[in-house]
Design a protein around this motif. Structure first.
Motif, short mmCIF file in Angstrom:
data_model
loop_
_atom_site.label_atom_id
_atom_site.label_comp_id
_atom_site.label_asym_id
_atom_site.label_seq_id
_atom_site.Cartn_x
_atom_site.Cartn_y
_atom_site.Cartn_z
N LEU A 21 0.85 -1.49 -0.09
CA LEU A 21 0.12 0.36 -0.11
C LEU A 21 0.75 1.22 -0.29
CD1 LEU A 21 -2.83 -0.92 2.24
CD2 LEU A 21 -3.73 -0.26 0.01
N ALA A 22 1.83 1.04 0.29
CA ALA A 22 3.09 2.54 0.45
C ALA A 22 3.34 2.59 -0.03
CB ALA A 22 3.93 2.56 2.26
N ARG A 23 3.59 1.69 -1.62
CA ARG A 23 4.83 2.03 -2.19
C ARG A 23 3.58 2.37 -3.51
NH1 ARG A 23 9.49 -0.34 -3.09
NH2 ARG A 23 10.40 -1.88 -1.14
N LEU A 24 2.62 1.83 -3.54
CA LEU A 24 1.19 2.55 -3.97
C LEU A 24 1.12 3.97 -4.62
CD1 LEU A 24 -0.99 -1.04 -4.29
CD2 LEU A 24 0.48 -0.49 -6.08
N HIS A 25 0.57 4.35 -2.87
CA HIS A 25 -0.06 5.06 -2.60
C HIS A 25 1.44 6.29 -2.84
CE1 HIS A 25 -2.98 4.15 0.82
NE2 HIS A 25 -2.94 4.13 -0.03
N LEU A 26 2.82 6.33 -2.64
CA LEU A 26 3.87 6.95 -3.40
C LEU A 26 3.75 7.87 -4.60
CD1 LEU A 26 6.62 5.43 -1.17
CD2 LEU A 26 5.62 7.51 -1.15
N ALA A 27 3.33 6.11 -5.25
CA ALA A 27 2.93 6.88 -7.13
C ALA A 27 1.88 7.14 -7.45
CB ALA A 27 3.52 5.05 -7.75
N GLY A 28 1.05 7.04 -6.61
CA GLY A 28 -0.23 8.46 -6.99
C GLY A 28 -0.84 7.17 -6.84
N LEU A 29 -1.72 6.26 -6.41
CA LEU A 29 -2.69 5.21 -6.53
C LEU A 29 -3.30 4.59 -5.65
CD1 LEU A 29 -3.40 2.50 -8.97
CD2 LEU A 29 -2.45 1.54 -7.73
N PHE A 30 -4.79 4.90 -5.68
CA PHE A 30 -5.29 5.16 -5.24
C PHE A 30 -6.42 3.79 -5.60
CE2 PHE A 30 -10.68 4.47 -4.37
CZ PHE A 30 -10.12 5.38 -3.54
N TRP A 31 -6.14 2.52 -4.86
CA TRP A 31 -6.95 1.21 -4.87
C TRP A 31 -8.28 0.96 -5.13
CZ3 TRP A 31 -3.77 -3.66 -2.48
CH2 TRP A 31 -4.01 -4.68 -3.10
N GLY A 32 -9.23 1.64 -4.17
CA GLY A 32 -10.40 2.10 -3.93
C GLY A 32 -10.19 0.19 -3.23
N ASP A 33 -10.09 -0.83 -3.06
CA ASP A 33 -10.65 -2.38 -3.11
C ASP A 33 -9.37 -3.09 -2.78
OD1 ASP A 33 -12.27 -4.33 -2.97
OD2 ASP A 33 -12.53 -4.85 -5.34
N CYS A 34 -8.98 -2.69 -1.74
CA CYS A 34 -7.71 -3.32 -0.32
C CYS A 34 -7.77 -4.47 0.02
CB CYS A 34 -6.95 -2.19 -0.04
SG CYS A 34 -5.10 -2.88 0.77
N SER A 35 -7.51 -5.49 -0.40
CA SER A 35 -8.49 -6.95 0.62
C SER A 35 -6.63 -7.56 0.47
CB SER A 35 -9.53 -7.29 0.55
OG SER A 35 -9.29 -7.93 -1.28
N LEU A 36 -6.89 -8.62 1.37
CA LEU A 36 -6.11 -9.58 1.33
C LEU A 36 -6.36 -11.11 -0.02
CD1 LEU A 36 -6.13 -11.34 4.76
CD2 LEU A 36 -4.12 -10.12 3.58
N SER A 37 -7.37 -10.98 -0.15
CA SER A 37 -8.47 -11.53 -1.39
C SER A 37 -7.65 -10.49 -2.94
CB SER A 37 -9.79 -11.16 -2.10
OG SER A 37 -10.85 -12.22 -0.35
N ASN A 38 -7.83 -9.79 -2.67
CA ASN A 38 -7.35 -8.81 -4.19
C ASN A 38 -5.59 -8.44 -3.95
OD1 ASN A 38 -9.63 -8.78 -5.17
ND2 ASN A 38 -10.15 -6.33 -4.52
#
Length: 413
Positions: free
Chosen positions: A135-152
């Motif tokens: 999540l930290a890497r994605l957020h640093l890159a400017g990515l809003f996931w919107g559906d973060c879970s263990l399943s995904n």
């Protein structure tokens, strides 16, 4: 129908013979496989093997498929920890949804498989820490996931640790920079979903008795906030502290698995202010160096462990031969005299257990254990024999492909 595929074209060509005009759940093609450790999906997902490579196919609304195809391609070009997209089949007949094609992530596991097959002694801590880092890497890159879970998320062993990869990007959005509100939404949503998924594991008897889903869900935002603070905070220190304080901060970031793109030192009346701009992509310094020296592909932590063994072997060669040995020569000899010989001891039927670099890391760990017990260095060859005969056969597979229930490959369960 229309096919949209990314290079290499040879891989795309091998997929064209599949029955794209048939609903995905009805496929009975000989190429279809059933992956034992697949996760839960709200869409129809099938796995196929073509020319020795495995792909994941997801049937999804065409608008979402085109969007996810573009977004996963952007993430790959940025070096982000996400599955690699190959292409999509759109405008299918009979009003069928599109099919998104991604490359199967070798030696990866769903969170359910990690818990049910005992791939780690601390599955909860390691999976949550891996997800927080993702999540930290994605957020640093400017990515809003919107559906973060263990399943995904998919998880892959890396020298005793676990690395997380984004799998599902249907709801994701890429921005130049995320607001605190966007990051907080992702974190709060992740905590809620993870808590529910852990309760689900608990009801199935897969969660360790000492793990409280409510406590873990509450800890996830705390772990994220601590990591985000370390990655992004500004520090103020005296001019005479500058050198060691900067080095200390960079070392902490490296220990966390991150590298720094740029740092700023700003002189103020109160002292020197340090700003760091953390690299968003997966660190690859050690992976690249290992590949250059030995031609081996590995995870970052695996590469670091193997490089340390190269250094150790170089010292052994110099002591034995009484002369300096160049690094490139030592690495070449380590590859042929140590690594290749050890990996040749692994039977073909056990090749699905762990990635080769992870097997070698495990053998080095086993060597340390045996040497401690014996009070002397037992050697890599002896440790490999012991590991291959006594430990590897009991290690759960991470690349298990199951036959279909009715005898056909990939029959729905």
């Amino acid at each position: 129908m229309r096919f949209i595929f990314r290079p290499p074209a040879t891989q795309a060509a091998g997929l064209l013979s599949l029955p794209w005009d048939v609903p995905l759940e009805d496929w009975r093609d000989d190429h279809v496989l059933e992956v034992a450790h697949r996760g839960i999906s709200r869409h129809v997902v099938r796995f196929v093997e073509v020319d020795g490579l495995v792909y994941a196919l997801k049937e999804i609304d065409e608008r979402l498929a085109r969007r996810e195809y573009r977004l996963l391609g952007e993430l790959e070009s940025m070096g982000m920890p996400a599955v690699s997209v190959l292409g999509a089949c759109v405008e299918r007949p009979h009003d069928l949804d599109a099919i998104l094609v991604t490359r199967f992530l070798d030696y990866s596991m769903s969170y359910r498989y990690v818990f049910s097959h005992g791939h780690t002694s601390r599955p909860t801590d390691q999976l949550i820490d891996a997800m927080v880092e993702l999540l930290a890497r994605l957020h640093l890159a400017g990515l809003f996931w919107g559906d973060c879970s263990l399943s995904n998320t998919l998880f892959r062993p890396d020298a005793g640790h676990i690395v997380a990869y984004l799998v599902d990007a249907e709801t994701a959005e890429l921005h130049e920079r995320l607001s605190d509100g966007q990051r907080r939404f992702d974190i709060d949503y992740a905590a809620e979903r993870v808590g529910g998924e852990l309760f689900d594991l608990q009801s199935g008897g897969l969660l360790p008795d000492d793990v409280d889903p409510v406590q873990i869900a509450a800890e996830l935002p705390q772990r994220y906030d601590a990591l985000w603070d370390e990655l992004t905070r500004e520090e103020l220190f005296r001019p005479d502290e500058q050198r060691y304080r900067v080095a200390e901060r960079l070392e902490r970031l490296n220990d966390l698995g991150f590298e720094v793109d740029e740092l700023e030192l700003i002189t103020t009346d109160d002292g020197v202010r340090l700003r760091v701009h953390t690299q968003v992509a997966e660190t690859g310094r050690d992976r690249h160096r290992l590949f250059v020296l030995t031609g081996l592909e590995a995870g970052e932590k695996q590469a670091r462990r193997l490089l340390n063994d190269v250094v150790s072997y170089r010292g052994y060669l110099e002591q034995r031969e009484g002369r300096p040995v160049p690094e490139t020569v030592a690495a070449h000899r380590w590859r042929s005299e140590v690594y290749d010989r050890v990996m040749a001891m692994v039977p073909a039927e056990l090749g699905d257990r762990l990635a080769p670099a992870e097997v070698f890391h495990e053998i080095l760990e086993h060597r340390w254990f045996l040497s401690e017990k014996a009070g002397k260095d037992v050697g890599t060859t002896a440790a490999a024999r012991s590991y291959v005969s006594g430990i590897l056969p009991r290690t759960p597979a991470t690349m298990t492909i199951l036959p279909g229930a009715d005898g056909l490959p990939g029959a729905p369960s």
